[in-house]
Write a protein that holds these residues in place. Sequence first.
Motif, PDB file in Angstrom:
ATOM      1  N   ALA A  46      38.623 -14.651  30.260  1.00 29.67           N
ATOM      2  CA  ALA A  46      38.463 -14.388  28.825  1.00 29.67           C
ATOM      3  C   ALA A  46      38.642 -12.905  28.527  1.00 29.67           C
ATOM      4  N   TYR A  47      38.090 -12.041  29.380  1.00 31.10           N
ATOM      5  CA  TYR A  47      38.255 -10.604  29.175  1.00 31.10           C
ATOM      6  C   TYR A  47      39.720 -10.194  29.338  1.00 31.10           C
ATOM      7  N   ALA A  48      40.404 -10.784  30.310  1.00 38.69           N
ATOM      8  CA  ALA A  48      41.816 -10.454  30.507  1.00 38.69           C
ATOM      9  C   ALA A  48      42.643 -10.852  29.283  1.00 38.69           C
ATOM     10  N   MET A  49      42.413 -12.064  28.783  1.00 40.75           N
ATOM     11  CA  MET A  49      43.156 -12.507  27.607  1.00 40.75           C
ATOM     12  C   MET A  49      42.747 -11.706  26.376  1.00 40.75           C
ATOM     13  N   GLY A  50      41.449 -11.384  26.267  1.00 40.03           N
ATOM     14  CA  GLY A  50      40.999 -10.561  25.148  1.00 40.03           C
ATOM     15  C   GLY A  50      41.648  -9.191  25.155  1.00 40.03           C
ATOM     16  N   THR A  51      41.803  -8.600  26.328  1.00 38.60           N
ATOM     17  CA  THR A  51      42.455  -7.295  26.433  1.00 38.60           C
ATOM     18  C   THR A  51      43.909  -7.370  25.987  1.00 38.60           C
ATOM     19  N   ILE A  52      44.603  -8.422  26.433  1.00 41.39           N
ATOM     20  CA  ILE A  52      45.997  -8.603  26.010  1.00 41.39           C
ATOM     21  C   ILE A  52      46.084  -8.751  24.497  1.00 41.39           C
ATOM     22  N   ASN A  53      45.162  -9.516  23.918  1.00 43.32           N
ATOM     23  CA  ASN A  53      45.170  -9.710  22.462  1.00 43.32           C
ATOM     24  C   ASN A  53      44.885  -8.415  21.712  1.00 43.32           C
ATOM     25  N   ARG A  54      43.956  -7.601  22.234  1.00 41.04           N
ATOM     26  CA  ARG A  54      43.661  -6.328  21.555  1.00 41.04           C
ATOM     27  C   ARG A  54      44.887  -5.412  21.589  1.00 41.04           C
ATOM     28  N   VAL A  55      45.623  -5.436  22.710  1.00 43.22           N
ATOM     29  CA  VAL A  55      46.845  -4.628  22.791  1.00 43.22           C
ATOM     30  C   VAL A  55      47.870  -5.132  21.781  1.00 43.22           C
ATOM     31  N   ARG A  56      48.034  -6.435  21.686  1.00 46.53           N
ATOM     32  CA  ARG A  56      49.000  -7.008  20.753  1.00 46.53           C
ATOM     33  C   ARG A  56      48.586  -6.763  19.303  1.00 46.53           C
ATOM     34  N   GLU A  57      47.289  -6.691  19.052  1.00 45.62           N
ATOM     35  CA  GLU A  57      46.793  -6.498  17.689  1.00 45.62           C
ATOM     36  C   GLU A  57      46.898  -5.043  17.231  1.00 45.62           C
ATOM     37  N   GLY A  58      46.524  -4.115  18.119  1.00 47.36           N
ATOM     38  CA  GLY A  58      46.469  -2.730  17.676  1.00 47.36           C
ATOM     39  C   GLY A  58      46.950  -1.699  18.680  1.00 47.36           C
ATOM     40  N   GLY A  59      47.556  -2.132  19.771  1.00 49.76           N
ATOM     41  CA  GLY A  59      48.043  -1.178  20.756  1.00 49.76           C
ATOM     42  C   GLY A  59      46.972  -0.813  21.772  1.00 49.76           C
ATOM     43  N   TRP A  60      47.380  -0.008  22.769  1.00 51.85           N
ATOM     44  CA  TRP A  60      46.465   0.372  23.849  1.00 51.85           C
ATOM     45  C   TRP A  60      45.309   1.229  23.364  1.00 51.85           C
ATOM     46  N   GLY A  61      45.542   2.030  22.333  1.00 46.57           N
ATOM     47  CA  GLY A  61      44.452   2.855  21.812  1.00 46.57           C
ATOM     48  C   GLY A  61      43.306   2.010  21.292  1.00 46.57           C
ATOM     49  N   TYR A  62      43.647   0.951  20.594  1.00 49.51           N
ATOM     50  CA  TYR A  62      42.627   0.045  20.065  1.00 49.51           C
ATOM     51  C   TYR A  62      41.965  -0.741  21.191  1.00 49.51           C
ATOM     52  N   PHE A 112      33.253   4.666  26.304  1.00 49.39           N
ATOM     53  CA  PHE A 112      34.383   4.205  25.487  1.00 49.39           C
ATOM     54  C   PHE A 112      33.935   3.201  24.436  1.00 49.39           C
ATOM     55  N   ILE A 113      33.036   2.299  24.824  1.00 53.42           N
ATOM     56  CA  ILE A 113      32.540   1.319  23.851  1.00 53.42           C
ATOM     57  C   ILE A 113      31.785   2.020  22.735  1.00 53.42           C
ATOM     58  N   PHE A 114      30.973   3.012  23.091  1.00 51.74           N
ATOM     59  CA  PHE A 114      30.219   3.750  22.068  1.00 51.74           C
ATOM     60  C   PHE A 114      31.164   4.449  21.097  1.00 51.74           C
ATOM     61  N   ILE A 115      32.209   5.065  21.625  1.00 50.19           N
ATOM     62  CA  ILE A 115      33.176   5.743  20.757  1.00 50.19           C
ATOM     63  C   ILE A 115      33.818   4.745  19.798  1.00 50.19           C
ATOM     64  N   GLY A 116      34.203   3.586  20.331  1.00 50.58           N
ATOM     65  CA  GLY A 116      34.809   2.567  19.476  1.00 50.58           C
ATOM     66  C   GLY A 116      33.860   2.086  18.400  1.00 50.58           C
ATOM     67  N   LEU A 117      32.591   1.860  18.755  1.00 50.79           N
ATOM     68  CA  LEU A 117      31.600   1.409  17.777  1.00 50.79           C
ATOM     69  C   LEU A 117      31.316   2.494  16.744  1.00 50.79           C
ATOM     70  N   PHE A 118      31.296   3.743  17.185  1.00 55.52           N
ATOM     71  CA  PHE A 118      31.056   4.862  16.275  1.00 55.52           C
ATOM     72  C   PHE A 118      32.167   4.970  15.227  1.00 55.52           C
ATOM     73  N   ILE A 119      33.404   4.868  15.688  1.00 58.01           N
ATOM     74  CA  ILE A 119      34.540   4.935  14.766  1.00 58.01           C
ATOM     75  C   ILE A 119      34.532   3.735  13.831  1.00 58.01           C
ATOM     76  N   GLU A 120      34.219   2.576  14.377  1.00 62.17           N
ATOM     77  CA  GLU A 120      34.187   1.354  13.560  1.00 62.17           C
ATOM     78  C   GLU A 120      33.123   1.436  12.475  1.00 62.17           C
ATOM     79  N   LEU A 139      41.583   0.101  24.278  1.00 59.25           N
ATOM     80  CA  LEU A 139      40.812   0.928  25.195  1.00 59.25           C
ATOM     81  C   LEU A 139      39.339   0.984  24.824  1.00 59.25           C
ATOM     82  N   TYR A 140      39.037   0.989  23.519  1.00 61.77           N
ATOM     83  CA  TYR A 140      37.659   1.163  23.069  1.00 61.77           C
ATOM     84  C   TYR A 140      36.987  -0.147  22.667  1.00 61.77           C
ATOM     85  N   ALA A 141      37.685  -1.258  22.741  1.00 59.48           N
ATOM     86  CA  ALA A 141      37.151  -2.531  22.254  1.00 59.48           C
ATOM     87  C   ALA A 141      36.195  -3.152  23.269  1.00 59.48           C
ATOM     88  N   ARG A 142      35.142  -3.781  22.751  1.00 61.66           N
ATOM     89  CA  ARG A 142      34.183  -4.466  23.623  1.00 61.66           C
ATOM     90  C   ARG A 142      34.803  -5.677  24.303  1.00 61.66           C
TER      91      ARG A 142
END
Length: 443
Positions: free
Chosen positions: A233-249, A294-302, A251-254
Amino acid sequence: MPRRESQGPVRMERVALVVPEQDRQRMLVEVARSGAVELDLPYAPGSGAEELEKAAAAAIVSGPSAALAGWMPRHAISALAAAIAPLGGAVVPLSRPRWIQPPTMLDGGARVSRTLVDTYGTVPYADLDPSRLAGFAYVLMFGMMFGDVGHGAILLVAGLLLRSGRIKVLAKLQRSWLFVWAAGLAAMVFGALYGEAFGPTGLVPVLWLDPLANPVPLLVAGLGVGAFLLAGAYAMGTINRVREGGWGYALYARSGVAGSLLFLAVGLLVWGLGTGTGVLILAAAVIALGALVFIFIGLFIEAGGGATAIFQAVIELVDTVIRLGSNLVSFARLAAFGLTHAALLMVVWNGTTALWAPDWRAAAAILLFLVGNIVTFGLEALVAGIQALRLEYYELFSRIFQSEGRPFRPWSPDLSPTASSITAGQPTAEPAIHSIPAERQLP
């Protein structure tokens, strides 16, 4: 079908359908026949002759031409273009607005397992379609909780009966035969591993372990299966986050790279503690620290930044850690309900053997065995089915998906009477052309 489309939604194209103004209705007839275009209409589409007139009136008219915008599968463009070319029409690809999510249309495969995903939500256009993997995960979890060769064989036969279509009452469920058959096969495999066939009858040998005699190894195995499925699930979730917003998005996603690293750190920590390897424990600590940052940075920006965002990010960070642990422990129910199934059948079998005697009590023993197995089969099939679905939704899909898509709804009203009169060249009443509001401009 292209490999990309077999792994995710069908590629969509934003298009404008352009035709001479007087041929709007004839073009729309071809569009309805194709069933391949979702039109941008300022109203909820209906059906019948009035729908043809309303859609024609909604077209944008500029000089001698009229146009309607919408979405359609990329592979269907050439066929529709050829259909409206004799009318002087054309299908013009348009640039896709960044703020608009294309509709999702999935290929025709994996229809039964896709029901698992559809009941959860529509796959976002940018994401992978997890239907086949979801079906595999569901069958695996169900089989582990419903492990019994006899009960699994009943499900397997039920699947074959559904396929045959001989039971008219269940005709609507015919397409689900493979799902039922696979669940029965998985239950038979785990039943053979447990040595269970209508309970501990001795009909099959124990190939791995007796659940009731070795509950701890079974519990560990349940957690191991859960870790395996969560990793997927994490592997597929990572692929989906890349497809949704690129590696930058991602990288910080839970549920992206950061979340995957945190999950990896937990695995390394358990491995290190279990084997007493200090290097693994140290590596787990370093990876976990980096992932949490990284998760904290993503949550902070969000959260929008600022002092309030720091407080919110800290709370959600703690929640992320707690949720990861609870999600992993949730898979202990794979063993727990497998034990319950075995315990119920052991009670039935013990009662049967206690009653058995070469007199009238033999009939009572047989009745107890049959009724006990029927009740256990119905109860445990329901419980295992619900629990596997619960694990699928809350532990797996929550990481694969971050948002919900919208389904592709082609404009294909029933225009039979109107269509035949138009294609036969008979005159039809031309709909009144209303002034086009500003929002109906071509994108």
